[in-house]
Design a protein around this motif. Structure first.
Motif, PDB file in Angstrom:
ATOM      1  N   LYS A   1       0.844  -1.191   0.000  1.00 46.93           N
ATOM      2  CA  LYS A   1       0.000   0.000   0.000  1.00 46.93           C
ATOM      3  C   LYS A   1       0.879   1.239   0.000  1.00 46.93           C
ATOM      4  CE  LYS A   1      -4.356  -1.507   2.092  1.00 46.93           C
ATOM      5  NZ  LYS A   1      -5.378  -1.198   3.120  1.00 46.93           N
TER       6      LYS A   1
ATOM      7  N   ARG B   1       0.648   5.669   0.824  1.00 46.76           N
ATOM      8  CA  ARG B   1      -0.144   6.762   1.401  1.00 46.76           C
ATOM      9  C   ARG B   1      -0.214   7.925   0.430  1.00 46.76           C
ATOM     10  NH1 ARG B   1      -2.262   6.362   6.134  1.00 46.76           N
ATOM     11  NH2 ARG B   1      -1.457   4.910   7.691  1.00 46.76           N
TER      12      ARG B   1
ATOM     13  N   ALA C   1      -2.102  11.987  -0.078  1.00 46.63           N
ATOM     14  CA  ALA C   1      -2.809  13.090   0.568  1.00 46.63           C
ATOM     15  C   ALA C   1      -4.014  13.466  -0.285  1.00 46.63           C
ATOM     16  CB  ALA C   1      -1.888  14.289   0.737  1.00 46.63           C
TER      17      ALA C   1
ATOM     18  N   ARG D   1      -6.372  14.935   4.053  1.00 48.15           N
ATOM     19  CA  ARG D   1      -6.300  13.683   4.798  1.00 48.15           C
ATOM     20  C   ARG D   1      -5.282  12.745   4.164  1.00 48.15           C
ATOM     21  NH1 ARG D   1     -11.583  10.602   5.649  1.00 48.15           N
ATOM     22  NH2 ARG D   1     -11.736  10.843   3.381  1.00 48.15           N
ATOM     23  N   SER D   2      -4.682  11.894   4.993  1.00 51.27           N
ATOM     24  CA  SER D   2      -3.751  10.893   4.507  1.00 51.27           C
ATOM     25  C   SER D   2      -4.482   9.560   4.387  1.00 51.27           C
ATOM     26  CB  SER D   2      -2.569  10.752   5.465  1.00 51.27           C
ATOM     27  OG  SER D   2      -1.674   9.757   5.022  1.00 51.27           O
ATOM     28  N   LEU D   3      -4.532   9.030   3.173  1.00 46.30           N
ATOM     29  CA  LEU D   3      -5.235   7.777   2.925  1.00 46.30           C
ATOM     30  C   LEU D   3      -4.266   6.725   2.395  1.00 46.30           C
ATOM     31  CD1 LEU D   3      -8.416   9.117   1.084  1.00 46.30           C
ATOM     32  CD2 LEU D   3      -8.173   8.567   3.520  1.00 46.30           C
ATOM     33  N   ALA D   4      -4.480   5.482   2.783  1.00 47.08           N
ATOM     34  CA  ALA D   4      -3.671   4.378   2.288  1.00 47.08           C
ATOM     35  C   ALA D   4      -4.406   3.693   1.141  1.00 47.08           C
ATOM     36  CB  ALA D   4      -3.400   3.373   3.404  1.00 47.08           C
ATOM     37  N   ARG D   5      -3.704   3.510   0.030  1.00 47.67           N
ATOM     38  CA  ARG D   5      -4.268   2.845  -1.138  1.00 47.67           C
ATOM     39  C   ARG D   5      -3.410   1.636  -1.508  1.00 47.67           C
ATOM     40  NH1 ARG D   5      -9.334   4.943  -1.957  1.00 47.67           N
ATOM     41  NH2 ARG D   5      -9.296   7.190  -2.343  1.00 47.67           N
TER      42      ARG D   5
ATOM     43  N   ASP E   1       3.242  -0.859   4.058  1.00 46.80           N
ATOM     44  CA  ASP E   1       3.718   0.354   3.405  1.00 46.80           C
ATOM     45  C   ASP E   1       4.732  -0.001   2.315  1.00 46.80           C
ATOM     46  OD1 ASP E   1       5.221   2.803   2.850  1.00 46.80           O
ATOM     47  OD2 ASP E   1       4.250   3.630   4.620  1.00 46.80           O
TER      48      ASP E   1
ATOM     49  N   THR F   1       6.456  -0.104   8.480  1.00 48.39           N
ATOM     50  CA  THR F   1       5.204   0.493   8.922  1.00 48.39           C
ATOM     51  C   THR F   1       4.021  -0.266   8.327  1.00 48.39           C
ATOM     52  OG1 THR F   1       6.262   2.668   8.913  1.00 48.39           O
ATOM     53  CG2 THR F   1       3.869   2.623   9.130  1.00 48.39           C
TER      54      THR F   1
ATOM     55  N   LEU G   1       0.305  -0.950   7.297  1.00 43.19           N
ATOM     56  CA  LEU G   1      -0.881  -0.125   7.055  1.00 43.19           C
ATOM     57  C   LEU G   1      -2.117  -0.991   7.171  1.00 43.19           C
ATOM     58  CD1 LEU G   1       0.293   1.964   3.976  1.00 43.19           C
ATOM     59  CD2 LEU G   1       0.369   2.591   6.368  1.00 43.19           C
TER      60      LEU G   1
END
Length: 228
Positions: A155, A157, A159, A163-167, A190, A225, A227
């Protein structure tokens, strides 16, 4: 078609925004880590009840990808089922849906760490698959080249509107492609995690999934990290 086209191992491939990989020349669609039946496994092992709709949602998105690409071959890169009990515990609706998707297609289940044994749901069960100089397997082999794998659920991150989004994202180098998890109930790692460093030699690019397939250059992985 919403996709990012690129060349890998001498072949033209497409990273689809939905998280599937399409190989037009072979009419092949590849997905990884469906984790069908995860809600049932959580209920069995942890006694927790979560909405049991992820299998139908995952199959619906796979159905849409097949309708869009008209693929004649499907390769599922392992962890297609959250465990072997999940493969045997599909509802009648889920089983019929899979059978309908398989009809008229070559369907290959690559074994994963969650589903290492044969599954009785049609198609072929393989440890790995070699096709056109490319090897499909579940977990990347550091010594391999021309490899497509899954397992890590990469995934990234982004912005968006403050907002910070995980894709979920694809990771692509000259040696290998690591696919995002396609399943609805899947976490992720991550894409800058140090676990990817021995697998992805620079230059590396990622392709974000979601509403658009968006490529970007990836710096060398350096941290750990997870996610969710």
């Amino acid at each position: 078609m919403n996709a990012h086209a690129f060349t890998f191992a001498g072949h033209d491939l497409q990273a689809l925004a939905c998280g599937a990989l399409f190989w037009p020349e072979q009419e092949l669609l590849c997905v990884s880590d469906l984790h069908l039946g995860k809600s049932g496994r959580i209920a069995r092992r942890a006694g927790l009840l979560v909405p049991p709709y992820e299998t139908l949602d995952t199959l619906a998105r796979l159905d849409a990808a097949l309708a869009e690409t008209r693929a004649r071959t499907v390769v599922c890169l392992g962890d297609s089922f959250d465990d072997l009990a999940a493969a045997g515990g599909l509802s009648e609706e889920e089983s019929l849906w899979i059978a309908r998707l398989q009809a008229g297609r070559r369907w290959i289940w690559i074994e994963g760490n969650h589903d290492p044994g044969p599954v009785d749901v049609g198609g072929q069960h393989r440890e790995s698959l070699s096709l056109g100089g490319i090897v499909f397997r579940h977990i990347a082999d550091e010594t391999a080249s021309g490899e497509i794998s899954g397992h890590y659920h990469p995934k990234a991150r982004i912005a968006l509107r403050g907002r910070s989004l995980a894709r979920p994202c694809f990771l692509v180098s000259a040696q290998r492609i690591i696919l995002p998890a396609f399943g609805t109930y899947t976490g992720g790692l991550d894409c800058r995690d140090a676990a990817f460093a021995p697998l992805l030699k620079p230059p590396v690019f990622a392709v974000l999934t979601g509403t658009r397939a968006t490529p970007f250059k990836l710096k060398q992985p350096t941290k750990t990290t997870p996610l969710r």
